[in-house]
Design an enzyme around this catalytic site. Structure first.
Site, PDB file in Angstrom:
ATOM      1  N   ARG A 183     -64.174 -20.273 -68.374  1.00 45.10           N
ATOM      2  CA  ARG A 183     -63.366 -19.245 -69.038  1.00 45.10           C
ATOM      3  C   ARG A 183     -62.821 -19.764 -70.357  1.00 45.10           C
ATOM      4  O   ARG A 183     -62.738 -20.963 -70.571  1.00 45.10           O
ATOM      5  CB  ARG A 183     -62.142 -18.888 -68.203  1.00 45.10           C
ATOM      6  CG  ARG A 183     -62.428 -18.606 -66.771  1.00 45.10           C
ATOM      7  CD  ARG A 183     -61.112 -18.557 -66.008  1.00 45.10           C
ATOM      8  NE  ARG A 183     -61.353 -18.637 -64.574  1.00 45.10           N
ATOM      9  CZ  ARG A 183     -60.399 -18.602 -63.659  1.00 45.10           C
ATOM     10  NH1 ARG A 183     -59.128 -18.518 -64.021  1.00 45.10           N
ATOM     11  NH2 ARG A 183     -60.693 -18.679 -62.396  1.00 45.10           N
ATOM     12  N   ASP A 240     -59.261 -18.743 -72.896  1.00 49.60           N
ATOM     13  CA  ASP A 240     -58.019 -17.966 -72.901  1.00 49.60           C
ATOM     14  C   ASP A 240     -57.986 -16.926 -74.029  1.00 49.60           C
ATOM     15  O   ASP A 240     -58.811 -16.967 -74.945  1.00 49.60           O
ATOM     16  CB  ASP A 240     -56.829 -18.915 -73.092  1.00 49.60           C
ATOM     17  CG  ASP A 240     -56.401 -19.535 -71.763  1.00 49.60           C
ATOM     18  OD1 ASP A 240     -56.767 -18.990 -70.713  1.00 49.60           O
ATOM     19  OD2 ASP A 240     -55.700 -20.557 -71.797  1.00 49.60           O
ATOM     20  N   ARG A 260     -55.880 -28.018 -76.050  1.00 51.03           N
ATOM     21  CA  ARG A 260     -54.697 -27.566 -76.801  1.00 51.03           C
ATOM     22  C   ARG A 260     -53.524 -28.522 -76.626  1.00 51.03           C
ATOM     23  O   ARG A 260     -52.745 -28.746 -77.569  1.00 51.03           O
ATOM     24  CB  ARG A 260     -54.329 -26.144 -76.379  1.00 51.03           C
ATOM     25  CG  ARG A 260     -55.363 -25.119 -76.886  1.00 51.03           C
ATOM     26  CD  ARG A 260     -55.201 -23.765 -76.234  1.00 51.03           C
ATOM     27  NE  ARG A 260     -53.844 -23.256 -76.390  1.00 51.03           N
ATOM     28  CZ  ARG A 260     -53.357 -22.200 -75.733  1.00 51.03           C
ATOM     29  NH1 ARG A 260     -54.131 -21.562 -74.848  1.00 51.03           N
ATOM     30  NH2 ARG A 260     -52.137 -21.800 -75.943  1.00 51.03           N
TER      31      ARG A 260
END
Lengths: 246, 246
Positions: free
Chosen positions: A51, A53, A199
């Protein structure tokens, strides 16, 4: 039945993320809707390498699906490109072996994170890079990148919202920074990445870059195995899933 | 009362154009709404150097307005930037003489038009450059640019929807193409531009670039003084109002 492997790109700006969810536009839902249309309403499920975000972009996301349609490869690319919205693109379509799996077969991934390091914001890059106005010490961040390479327990660099049940040991095969004018591109290549890991790595490196911590501090953060030991999570819009390896 | 001159930038993607209109979001309306809020609901009119169409961007649009607020220049910049939406930016604020007029006092303008000349589209530049997949002859287009420079009657390069009543004689002081990798930037500097003039010039130059016409043909098109003699109008999203001269 034919298994197809597609390399897809998307501008994550207007999506609530990759994975189908009750509210909000998702990449998976858009692609499945187009495939369903091509298959006369039949449900076609796609599987991605992983996935991404909301706000995160992809240059080389990989998906697979199976189809009984008799369409040549360039026909698939043309049809999907024509039917998909403008913020999703099919870069390539290949035939895959019947046992190929876009998620389970990955051997590694490359992520890139773009930082615009100049006083003034750039309106035209606001969705595609993180604007950091204060000066950054590139050499200090590069030194910290060197410490990141190798096999480590990255618990400190994993969001508490993770669903990973096994260990958090991953191998970063490459961590580096490319500088082009005022744009810094952080490059991370590794065997696997935890939830929000890139991140958090970037957020931490930026704190080293602005002098909050010494580069060596990153080893201490890794040893702590505690999310609160590492830096802030950098915003999603600078992040690109760049390439998936099999 | 103080007259203020602002250099503003905008991403034209989500706007119906610069000028206030009954339907659709406009740059003028957004800025006037913020100024009105700063002036306790009082109407504050702004005057720009000229309009831009839906989808057209600005790096150096100039506006003026008058205010009785006692705010230092950097305070104006900070307040406007904080209150304006993310797709409009105030790059600079200056005090102007009481008789300064952002439209009537212009002595010239520079427009730039970006073309991405490669087979594959680039998702992340789709709002900021025009994708031309077929190969272009840069030298032929540069030769045509040379013919454009100077004073000409540009009737052939003006949209029929113009509201200009006077003559269509304008002077192009510079017409050129900068190449950076696969990105071409067409640069036009001149004393004044007619409605859609830059987009028609680029559309015509691209027809020369792909071999439809010889570079010399552009002189014939100018002499025709007829819109149908020139090429197609290039789409708005590659166009940037780059600088306004006073």
């Amino acid at each position: 039945m034919q298994k197809l492997k597609c390399i897809i790109q998307y501008d994550g700006t207007a999506f609530s993320g990759y994975q189908v969810q009750p509210n909000g536009r998702t990449i998976q839902a858009e692609i499945e809707a187009v495939l369903s249309k091509m298959h006369k309403g039949e449900v076609v499920k796609i599987i991605a390498s992983g996935r991404t975000d909301a706000g995160v972009h992809a240059v080389g996301q990989v998906i697979h699906f199976t189809s009984d349609l008799n369409i040549p490869l360039d026909g698939w690319k043309r049809a999907l490109t024509a039917m998909l919205p403008a913020d999703i693109r099919v870069a390539d379509v290949h035939y895959a072996n019947a046992d190929f799996h876009a998620r389970y077969d990955t051997t590694g991934k490359e992520y890139r994170y773009k930082v615009l390091n100049q006083t003034e914001a750039d309106l035209f890059r606001r969705h595609y890079s993180y604007h950091v106005p204060q000066p950054l010490n590139i050499e200090a961040m590069r030194k910290a990148c060197d410490y990141l390479e190798g096999e480590h327990d990255f618990t400190s660099f994993c969001s508490a919202r993770t669903t990973v049940k096994g260990d958090k040991i991953r191998t970063i095969t490459k961590a580096g920074i490319v500088v082009e004018g005022n744009e810094l591109t952080f490059i991370f290549r590794g065997t696997g990445f935890l939830y929000n890991m890139v991140r958090i790595l970037v957020g931490t490196l930026l704190e080293i870059g602005n002098g909050e911590h010494e580069p060596e501090k990153i080893m201490e953060m890794i040893r702590a195995r505690d999310r609160s030991a590492a830096g802030k999570t950098a915003p999603p819009h600078g992040l690109f899933l760049w390439q998936v390896f099999y």
